[in-house]
Design an enzyme around this catalytic site. Structure first.
Site, short mmCIF file in Angstrom:
data_model
loop_
_atom_site.label_atom_id
_atom_site.label_comp_id
_atom_site.label_asym_id
_atom_site.label_seq_id
_atom_site.Cartn_x
_atom_site.Cartn_y
_atom_site.Cartn_z
CE LYS A 13 100.90 -10.88 105.66
NZ LYS A 13 100.67 -10.59 104.26
NE ARG A 71 94.59 -8.96 104.26
CZ ARG A 71 95.19 -10.11 104.55
NH1 ARG A 71 95.31 -10.51 105.79
NH2 ARG A 71 95.68 -10.86 103.58
NE ARG A 81 100.17 -18.34 98.58
CZ ARG A 81 99.93 -17.31 99.41
NH1 ARG A 81 100.85 -16.90 100.26
NH2 ARG A 81 98.78 -16.68 99.35
NE ARG A 111 94.87 -12.92 98.20
CZ ARG A 111 95.79 -13.86 98.06
NH1 ARG A 111 95.88 -14.55 96.95
NH2 ARG A 111 96.63 -14.11 99.03
NE ARG A 127 95.55 -18.68 100.17
CZ ARG A 127 96.07 -17.73 100.94
NH1 ARG A 127 96.98 -18.04 101.85
NH2 ARG A 127 95.69 -16.49 100.80
#
Ligand code: ADP
Ligand code: ZN
Length: 232
Positions: free
Chosen positions: A15, A90, A127, A167, A156
């Site tokens: 996204k 969300r 990532r 998550r 991250r």
């Protein structure tokens, strides 16, 4: 007519990358609530201090706080020609609040990026982001510096495995219902996010163009004629 785009999709769907790219080519702001919160954490504001622990656990920051942040941001003049919203809403409560905020503006185009679960887990586990400017680094690219600013690439804080699983769980329980919330609208589209980024970007543009036709018929009568007049 303003191009008001909302990007839906699970964490790791791409996204943020796609939102950023699309916003840049159209010259409209990308509004990412994840980025806004990470900036608040760095700046040590009240909201940042409270959000940090919640984000590190992979949970959601409270609806009132998020709705306030987005309401304020959408009031700024740079959103007059449109915006790309990434990471908000969300929850269904956030979506309802956004509808109220958008009642007097051009309709939303909603694009959901679909990616299989196994691919999401793989992506989130590998990532890397830039320590300095926050840019995403291409997966498995192997370099240690940011291509945009030369900053250091780091994982991250909320991308470690336990948090990734949390998550995704939060996504399924709190955010996936949004797909059903928006699916019934003529301006809702889904695209396949498990493709190379350029192909996803092309599909995104096509989806927005086809949804845009729906947006015109949704507009209020007076505005509608005006909108048709300025359509390319
Ligand atoms: P991703 O890009 O992986 O989907 P984000 O950068 O959008 O993640 O968000 C990171 C974290 O910030 C979330 O896990 C959540 O804790 C918090 N957050 C961001 N947007 C929202 C929101 N709209 N409502 C509640 N929490 C949010
Ligand atoms: Zn950088």
């Amino acid at each position: 007519m303003a191009l008001n785009l909302l990007m839906l999709g699970p964490p790791g769907a791409g996204k943020g990358t796609q939102a950023e790219r699309f916003a840049r080519t159209r010259g409209i702001p990308k509004i990412s609530t994840g980025d806004i919160l990470r900036d608040a954490v760095h700046a040590r504001t009240d909201i940042g201090l409270r959000a940090k622990a919640i984000m590190d656990r992979g949970e959601l920051v409270n609806d009132e706080v998020m709705i306030g942040i987005v309401r304020d941001r959408l009031e700024r003049d740079d959103t007059a020609d449109g915006f790309v919203l990434d990471g908000f809403p969300r929850t269904v409560a956030q979506a309802t609040a956004l509808d109220a905020i958008m009642a007097v503006r051009d309709s939303l185009i909603i694009v959901d990026i679909v990616v299989p679960e196994a691919e999401l887990v793989r992506r989130l586990g590998t990532r890397m982001i830039c320590d300095n400017c926050g840019a995403n680094a291409p997966i498995g690219d192997g370099t240690a510096v940011c291509m945009r600013c030369g900053g250091r690439l780091v994982q991250r804080a909320d991308d470690n495995q336990a948090v990734v699983i949390e998550r995704l769980k939060v996504y399924h329980s709190q955010s996936q219902p949004l797909v059903e919330y928006y699916r019934v609208r003529p301006t809702f589209r889904q695209i396949d996010g498990a493709q190379p980024p350029d192909k996803v970007a092309a599909d995104l543009v096509a989806a927005i163009e086809s949804a845009g036709a729906g947006a015109v018929t949704l507009a209020k009568p007076g505005v509608d004629r005006l909108a048709r007049g300025v359509q390319p």
